[in-house]
Design an enzyme around this catalytic site. Structure first.
Site, PDB file in Angstrom:
ATOM      1  CG  PHE A 114      -2.135  -1.142   1.169  1.00  0.00           C
ATOM      2  CD1 PHE A 114      -3.101  -0.900   0.415  1.00  0.00           C
ATOM      3  CD2 PHE A 114      -1.542  -2.287   1.837  1.00  0.00           C
ATOM      4  CE1 PHE A 114      -4.217  -2.126   0.629  1.00  0.00           C
ATOM      5  CE2 PHE A 114      -2.533  -3.222   1.846  1.00  0.00           C
ATOM      6  CZ  PHE A 114      -3.642  -3.131   1.021  1.00  0.00           C
ATOM      7  CG  HIS A 115       1.851   3.249  -3.336  1.00  0.00           C
ATOM      8  ND1 HIS A 115       1.357   2.131  -4.117  1.00  0.00           N
ATOM      9  CD2 HIS A 115       1.914   4.311  -4.382  1.00  0.00           C
ATOM     10  CE1 HIS A 115       0.895   2.519  -5.198  1.00  0.00           C
ATOM     11  NE2 HIS A 115       1.391   3.771  -5.421  1.00  0.00           N
ATOM     12  NE  ARG A 116      -3.062   3.260  -6.540  1.00  0.00           N
ATOM     13  CZ  ARG A 116      -2.426   3.871  -7.616  1.00  0.00           C
ATOM     14  NH1 ARG A 116      -2.316   5.426  -7.636  1.00  0.00           N
ATOM     15  NH2 ARG A 116      -1.989   3.325  -8.587  1.00  0.00           N
TER      16      ARG A 116
END
Length: 375
Positions: free
Chosen positions: A206-208
């Site tokens: 996850f990075h958004r």
């Protein structure tokens, strides 16, 4: 025979995976010479530097050193820095990839200088203009001379936006060329064994900003992963942005206490070795939706939409919010590949060769001083 110079722009980790197969195809072509331009938008070694060695790429010919900053800062800095490079060392062609700020910035430079400019991975649309990447996609496709699409929906999107058909060539999914190029090394890396993983496991990424910058959504994401951990052990390579948010909120401690393995980001080969051995993937990434479809691995994407709908209609990807993901994961665990889905057309590891063929065809549509004809 004089080789035509092709500038390849890379900025973020997925860009290198898209650039590498094309770099190798151009370098071996005899009639084109690739020049690698790294804007430095991602500068963590595991997020960019190590991947060069993994993919057999040389050190960049130009490193612009842009670094972090707001969208405006990054876009402006890339335009200024690459503008100087392109003016002084003008290429015959410019290829931009993906949908990051550097993609749009370099494309703006290219078209304003009259350099024939190509967008690789064109036509993708999420229909969500709150995503900065969506704005970059739309604007880049609007100005580029040539649009290389990965799938039929890309063609359809561009035609619906009024793009002339002669500017569009469907070449396929070049991310999968990188996988096939490194398939042997990925298998040999044996990352699950290196991490002492026994039995089934899931990979989370996850990075958004929409997931990790909002404290409420981040907490819901953590709760989701903890619930999934009860059904399937999770390995979580943590993006630097996500790591900072988790540490600031103390949620990294909760994940660790639940048994979720938090590890540093992995170079491409080791990461794909980990993914290839996974029973399922939980993510908000774009590229992993494609790779899991290619590998036949169930993927749950925590987003309201995707710019890669073919991974849902023809692939193994499913969209969900944090509350619904554990149930989808349990359903995925009951799926053992019965009636396995066919891969989308041109997702076959030969996209770079089609790009080279199209570039050769279009090179014949330029006059002998590089002016645009009917690209």
């Amino acid at each position: 025979m004089t080789r035509q110079i092709v500038h390849l722009i890379a900025a973020a980790r997925p860009n290198f995976m898209k650039v590498a197969p094309l770099w190798h195809a151009l370098a071996g072509s005899g009639d084109f010479a690739p020049v690698l331009v790294h804007t430095g938008q991602h500068y963590d070694a595991n997020m960019s530097g190590d991947i060069l060695a993994d993919l057999g790429l040389p050190d960049p010919d130009f490193h612009l050193g842009i670094g972090s900053g707001s969208h405006a800062e990054q876009t402006g800095k890339v335009m200024i820095a690459y503008g100087e490079v392109a003016a002084a060392r003008r290429p015959d062609w410019l290829v931009v990839v993906g949908d990051v700020n550097s993609t749009l910035a370099a494309a703006l430079v290219g078209v304003k200088l009259g350099i024939p400019t190509v967008h690789l991975e064109a036509g993708l649309r999420s229909r969500d203009r709150t995503m900065p990447e969506e704005i970059n996609r739309i604007a880049t496709d609007a100005i580029c001379d040539v649009l290389w699409t990965p799938s039929p929906d890309g063609d359809e999107n561009l035609l619906a936006e009024g793009v002339p058909a002669q500017r569009i060539t469907r070449v396929g999914n070049i991310m999968l060329d990188s996988f096939e190029m490194k398939r042997g090394a990925i298998a040999a890396a044996a990352e699950p064994t290196a991490l002492d993983l026994k039995g089934d496991y899931a990979v989370a990424t996850f990075h958004r900003p929409s997931n990790v910058d909002d404290p409420i959504k981040l907490a819901a994401l953590v709760a989701c992963l903890i619930e999934i951990q009860g059904a399937l052990p999770i390995v979580f390579p943590v993006h630097p942005r996500t790591a900072a948010r988790l540490q600031a909120s103390g949620l990294d401690t909760q994940l660790g206490a639940a048994g979720i393995r938090l590890i540093d980001p992995l170079p491409y080969v080791r990461f794909m070795s980990l993914v290839a051995g996974a029973r399922a993937v939980v993510t908000d990434s774009g590229g992993i939706q494609e790779e899991t479809t290619y590998l036949g691995i169930p993927c749950i994407t925590l987003r309201e939409n995707t710019e890669r709908p073919i991974t849902v209609t023809e692939g193994t990807n499913r969209l969900s919010d944090a509350s619904g993901a554990p149930a989808l994961l349990r359903a995925a665990l009951r799926w053992r590949g019965e009636g396995a889905l066919a891969r989308p057309e041109y997702w076959d590891g030969r996209t770079a060769a089609r790009c080279l063929d199209d570039l050769r065809r279009r090179a014949g549509m330029l006059d002998n001083v590089g002016r645009r004809l009917a690209l």
